[in-house]
Design an enzyme around this catalytic site. Structure first.
Site, PDB file in Angstrom:
ATOM      1  CG  HIS A  59      -6.945  -4.111   1.844  1.00  0.00           C
ATOM      2  ND1 HIS A  59      -7.413  -2.360   0.815  1.00  0.00           N
ATOM      3  CD2 HIS A  59      -7.439  -4.190   2.348  1.00  0.00           C
ATOM      4  CE1 HIS A  59      -8.443  -1.971   1.259  1.00  0.00           C
ATOM      5  NE2 HIS A  59      -8.814  -3.097   1.795  1.00  0.00           N
ATOM      6  CD  GLU A  60      -9.758  -7.939   3.219  1.00  0.00           C
ATOM      7  OE1 GLU A  60      -9.671  -7.202   3.936  1.00  0.00           O
ATOM      8  OE2 GLU A  60      -9.422  -7.328   2.242  1.00  0.00           O
ATOM      9  CG  HIS A  63      -9.582  -4.097   6.313  1.00  0.00           C
ATOM     10  ND1 HIS A  63      -9.947  -2.658   6.367  1.00  0.00           N
ATOM     11  CD2 HIS A  63      -9.672  -4.476   5.339  1.00  0.00           C
ATOM     12  CE1 HIS A  63     -10.198  -1.969   5.685  1.00  0.00           C
ATOM     13  NE2 HIS A  63     -10.242  -2.871   5.176  1.00  0.00           N
ATOM     14  CG  ASP A 165     -11.798  -1.071   2.810  1.00  0.00           C
ATOM     15  OD1 ASP A 165     -12.346  -1.900   3.587  1.00  0.00           O
ATOM     16  OD2 ASP A 165     -10.988  -0.915   2.655  1.00  0.00           O
TER      17      ASP A 165
END
Length: 371
Positions: A59-60, A63, A165
């Site tokens: 997930h990170e 980004h 987010d």
């Protein structure tokens, strides 16, 4: 982030785990104590949390790698007991960029759900879950947990509250119409309201008034959101000091001007009555140029005091409107190498804005915020 251990690098980005992360293993030991199948439960929880935080790491990375497309590097990714943090080296210049970067993380979790869902259905895991008499195998239980957790991560991260987010998505959408600092303030306040609701729900759960399955964690999440929202707003104030300021807030409405037909002698008299280095040249109230102090002195020495101002001024000087942001004025000053701009409304010069005015306003604003 202090107290972090480095695990390695992925795509040039340092991956760290905070020492508080290992509290999870203490919690796992607490969960499995007294269980008849102690060792199988212990292995299940450990494998489960390793897989879950692998999803958090992905997930990170979503980004971080998306930010790289816009030239923004990531210092590090740190895994915490409540999730992960990708520390970007800058803020995206455009709201659309922040929107794409913010939504990239949850989309990774959506992709994981899409990948696992067919396996979940084809292996009969769903049927076994709905059948109360069936018992799930180790693999089925693990698959269902990871699938469910990624769905929760999507929903949780889309809550419009910093530092999730959803808070950044909300700010990006607001910043398309509002000043960046104001958009951040609205998003931060929205997040703080949600944080208070989290805390109240958690306390209610502790008191036995409600029975949320994960209710005991809500106060901690609420406190985390409260702190994160305020920190985000303060950071934006520090990195965007002129955000929210407009030319009309900074400009001088009373100023000296000269006409193009006046002489340098007259310009010297007027400029000596003010502390400004430059003087606006106007004709029938309309700005037609700027007479710079150093050029005035230069032409006085070479051409004498009777030289017309129109021969010494900078013609075609850029102007700015009173409703324009100060940031725009600074960009014009930088590009034109001028310290003074005429402020124009309805073709008439209604004031001037100088670099010194902006500096003084920002100084007072900073001291007011500190106080």
């Amino acid at each position: 982030m202090r107290g972090s251990l480095k695990l390695g690098k992925i795509a040039g980005i340092g991956i760290y785990v905070h020492i508080s992360f290992f509290l999870i293993f203490i919690w796992i030991l607490y969960l499995v104590q007294g269980e008849s199948d102690y060792w199988s439960q212990l292995v299940f929880y450990i494998v489960c949390y390793i897989l879950l935080f692998t999803c958090v790491l992905l997930h990170e990375l979503g980004h971080a790698l998306t930010a790289q497309r816009y030239g923004i590097q990531t210092r590090r990714i740190t895994l915490l007991p409540i999730g992960g943090v990708a520390q970007l080296e800058g803020i995206p210049e455009k709201p659309g960029q922040e929107l794409v970067i913010a939504i990239a993380g949850p989309l990774v979790n959506v992709a994981i759900v899409i990948l696992l869902l067919p396996i979940f259905l084809l292996t009969g895991t769903y049927s076994d879950i709905t059948d109360n008499t069936a018992s799930l195998s180790f693999g089925q239980n693990l698959l269902a947990t990871v699938l469910f957790a990624n769905g929760i991560l999507v929903i949780f991260n889309l809550i419009p509250a910093f530092p999730m987010d959803g808070g950044r998505i909300l700010r990006a959408l607001l910043a398309k119409r509002l000043d960046y600092t104001k958009a951040t303030l609205i998003a931060a306040r929205t997040g703080q309201v949600i944080a208070v609701l989290f805390i109240l729900s958690g306390v209610s759960n502790w008191l036995g008034l409600t029975h949320w399955q994960l209710g005991f964690t809500l106060p901690f999440i609420g406190i985390f959101v409260l702190i994160g929202a305020q920190a985000e707003y303060r950071m934006v104030q520090a990195t965007h000091p002129h955000s929210g300021l407009f030319v009309k807030d900074v400009m001088q409405q009373y100023f000296y001007s000269v006409s193009p037909k006046e002489t340098l002698k007259e310009a010297v008299r007027k400029i000596s009555e003010t502390d400004r280095n430059d003087i606006v040249v106007t004709e029938n109230g309309k700005p037609v140029g700027i007479l710079l102090r150093h050029k005035l002195l230069q032409y006085l020495a070479t051409n004498g005091p009777d030289m017309p101002v129109e021969d010494a001024m900078n013609a075609n000087t850029p102007t700015i409107g009173p409703s324009q942001p100060v940031e725009h004025a600074l960009n014009i000053m930088d590009n034109s190498r001028l310290n003074t701009l005429p402020v124009v409304q309805n073709s008439q010069c209604v004031g001037i804005i100088t670099f010194e005015n902006i500096q003084l306003t920002l100084f007072h604003r900073y001291n007011t915020n500190i106080a």
